[in-house]
Design an enzyme around this catalytic site. Sequence first.
Site, PDB file in Angstrom:
ATOM      1  N   GLU A 221       0.852  -1.188   0.000  1.00 10.64           N
ATOM      2  CA  GLU A 221       0.000   0.000   0.000  1.00 10.64           C
ATOM      3  C   GLU A 221       0.885   1.234   0.000  1.00 10.64           C
ATOM      4  O   GLU A 221       2.103   1.142   0.164  1.00 10.64           O
ATOM      5  CB  GLU A 221      -0.963  -0.017   1.192  1.00 10.64           C
ATOM      6  CG  GLU A 221      -0.281  -0.010   2.543  1.00 10.64           C
ATOM      7  CD  GLU A 221      -1.247  -0.326   3.692  1.00 10.64           C
ATOM      8  OE1 GLU A 221      -2.178  -1.118   3.493  1.00 10.64           O
ATOM      9  OE2 GLU A 221      -1.051   0.220   4.785  1.00 10.64           O
ATOM     10  N   HIS A 259      -4.119   3.210   8.318  1.00  8.81           N
ATOM     11  CA  HIS A 259      -2.849   2.727   8.858  1.00  8.81           C
ATOM     12  C   HIS A 259      -1.894   3.892   9.090  1.00  8.81           C
ATOM     13  O   HIS A 259      -1.801   4.795   8.259  1.00  8.81           O
ATOM     14  CB  HIS A 259      -2.176   1.752   7.886  1.00  8.81           C
ATOM     15  CG  HIS A 259      -2.888   0.442   7.780  1.00  8.81           C
ATOM     16  ND1 HIS A 259      -2.851  -0.310   6.639  1.00  8.81           N
ATOM     17  CD2 HIS A 259      -3.648  -0.244   8.662  1.00  8.81           C
ATOM     18  CE1 HIS A 259      -3.564  -1.418   6.825  1.00  8.81           C
ATOM     19  NE2 HIS A 259      -4.053  -1.390   8.046  1.00  8.81           N
TER      20      HIS A 259
END
Lengths: 300, 403
Positions: A221, A259
Amino acid sequence: MSILVNPDAKVLVQGITGSFGAKHAQLSIDYGTQVVAGVTPGKGGQFFEHGEKKVPVFDTVADAVKQTGATASAIFVPAAFAADAVLEGVDAGLELIVCITEGIPARDMIRVKRAMQGNTRSRLVGPNCPGVVTPGEGKDSYGGCRIGIAPGYIHKKGHIGVVSRSGTLTYEAVWQLTCRGAGQSTCVGIGGDPVPGMSHLDIIKLFNDDPDTHGIIMIGEIGGSAEEEAAEWIKQNCQKPVAGFIAGATAPPGRRMGHAGAIISGGKGTAAAKIAAFKAAGIGVAATPSDMADTLLKMM
Amino acid sequence: MNIHEYQAKQLLAQNGVAIPLEIPARNLEEVRGVAEKIFSSGSARVVVKSQIHAGGRGKGIFTSGFQGGVKVAATADEAVSLAGKMLGNVLITKQTGPDGRRVQTLLLASGAKIKKELYLAVLLDRAAGRPLVMASTEGGMDIEEVAARTPEKIFKEWIDPAVGIMPFQARKIAAALGLKGDAFNAGVKFITGVFRTWWECDASLVEVNPMCVVEAPEGKEAVVALDAKISLDDNALYRHADIQAMRDLNEEAPLEIEASKFNLNYIKLDGNIACLVNGAGLAMATMDIIQHFGGMPANFLDVGGGASKEQVTAAFKIILQDPHIKGILVNIFGGIMDCNVIASGIVAAVTETHLNLPLVVRLEGNNVATGKRTLADSGLKLITGDSMADAAQKVVRAVTGSK
C-alpha cells in the site's frame, strides 16, 4: 513446509487475560494451534480455560518459556506497554514474536528496532498486523498454526505464500486462492505501521527459500519504500512467480489512510511508483483487488 | 495531528531552540497590545502572520481579495489595520484547496535583520527505522524542489536512537550549513534543540524553514527559527496532554471530527460514490476498484475490524451528510466479525435514514449466508455483489445510469 512457524509450534499469548487476547487465544485453540501458555503480569499461577483446555498463565515470558518450551508469541497488550512486551519476548529467546497491537508510538518502535539490531534469534512480525497463519491439513485448514487475529477457516493448506501490510486485504487474497482450490504455505500480515519488524523483503526471502512455497502474492500500500526494495531484490534473485497489488492509487497525498504508515509524504510512497517497481521486476500486477489470485495462478 | 506555527515554536522554545520575540493574538485589541509591546522592545517592524494549518501563506489570497497572509507593519496602527483584513477571513493558499481556511489567530513577531536563510528538519527515515536530520543551505525554498533540482545541497545525518543526537553530529550539520564563529555555536545548540523537540514531543516531522542567521546586538550573529511546522504522531498523543490541548478543531473537516467520535476512520474525497469498508487496506482497495471501473470514490471509510451495529449506523449517517453522494458501496470481509451483525446494521441504518440512493452490498466471510438472508428478507431495495469487482461495477452502473 512453511515459513516462520509449523503447525506444531508452541505458542504463548502475551495479554491472554484481556478481552481481545482471550477471544483470539480461544479461536487459535479452536483452530488446533498449540497454545501452551499465557502471560499476564500479576496473574501468574492462574489458568486460562477454554473447553477442555487449561492454559497456564505466567507472570513473565521467561517463566512461560522455561516451563512450557514455547517458541512463538502473540502480543495483545495495550499500545502503551507493547514495546516492553516485544523486548520481553526477545529477552526470553523467542524465535517468533507477532505483535497484533495497534497504535504503538513510532518512537517506541524505533527503540525496539534498535534494541533488536544484530539479534539473529528473534524475529518480529508487526505491530498493527493480523499475524501469521500456517494452514493445517484438517477441515477448513484445522490443525494449523494461527498466531494473531486472522480467520482460520478461510485458509487451505497448499503452496502459495502471502505477504501483506493490510489485514482484510490479506483475507481477501487468501479467500480468492482458497475458492480457486489453491492452498497456502504460510500467510503473513506484516502490519501497517511506519516502523515494522519484518519487511516484505524479509518474508519474500523466506518464501524463496521454502521448497513448499511455489508462488507468492505480495500486497502493498502507499507510504514508505518497502515494496520497491522487495521488488528490486525479486528482480535479481527470486526463483518463484510473484503477483501483487498496491492499495491506495486514489488516496490523496498527505493524508493518513487508516494505517499509521499509509501516507504519501513529500511526493514519496505513491501507488504509481510502487506499481512501476513491481512491473520493472516482473511481478504480475493485479489490475483490481478482485484479481489477486487469478493474476498469480495465470503465471504458474 | 498538525499544530499552528505559533504552537510549534512554543514547543521548540521549550526544547532550547531560539525563536524571535513573538506573541499570538485573536482579536484587534490583542493585536494592538502585542504590536506595541514588540515595538517597545526595540523592533523596527512587526510581522503579522496568519495562523492556518497550511503552507504558502505569504503568497496566499483572501477570499475578500486581500493579497498575502503574512505582512510587515511599521507601526502598531498599521499592524491593526492589516490584522483587520486577515482575522475572520478565509485564506486560500496552494496547500489549502479552493475552500481555503478561516484565519482565527495571528502571530505577531519582531522583524529581524536576516543574513542567511537555511533549512533544517527532523523526520523518520522509514527504511532505516531511525530519525533523520536533513539540512540545507537553500532555506526559504520548497525542500522537495531542492531535492529534485540540487540533491547535493541536502545534508543528511542519521541519529542512533540508543544515544540520541551527539554533539559531534550537531557540529557536522552546523559545518555543512556553512555556519562560523558565534553562529556556529548557536547553530549547534539550535540543531540539538530541534532534534530534542522531535524526540521529546513524539513528532513525526519538525521542519524549520527558514532557520535564519540574524543580526544580534553588538554586531554578533544569532540563529533563530523564523517559521516552523510540526506534525505529531497520533499514536503518542496519549502521553502529551499539553500537545493534545493544541488541537484546533477549526482546521479539521466537520464530518471527520464526527466520525472520530465513533472510532471511525473517515476521509472525505471529491467523488460521488460513498464507500463503507472494514479494514484500512480493503477500504483503500475499494476506492481504487471504484475508480478502475470508471467511478469516483467520495470517501475513505474504515469501520474497523470489529464494527458494531451502532458504528455501521453512525457510518451511514456520516457518509449521507456529503451532498455529492449518488450511490453507496458497502464492502465487508467479515473474517471474525459476524456478517449478520453487519447486515442487521445496514438494514437498521437504511430504515432509519430513509435511504433512497442506490446501495450495493458485498458481504463475505463469517456467517455470510445468514447475513445475506437478513438483507434479502428486509424488503429493502438493495443490490448485492458477489465479489469486489462485481459490486464495484454495479455501483458505478447505478450511479452513472448506464445499464
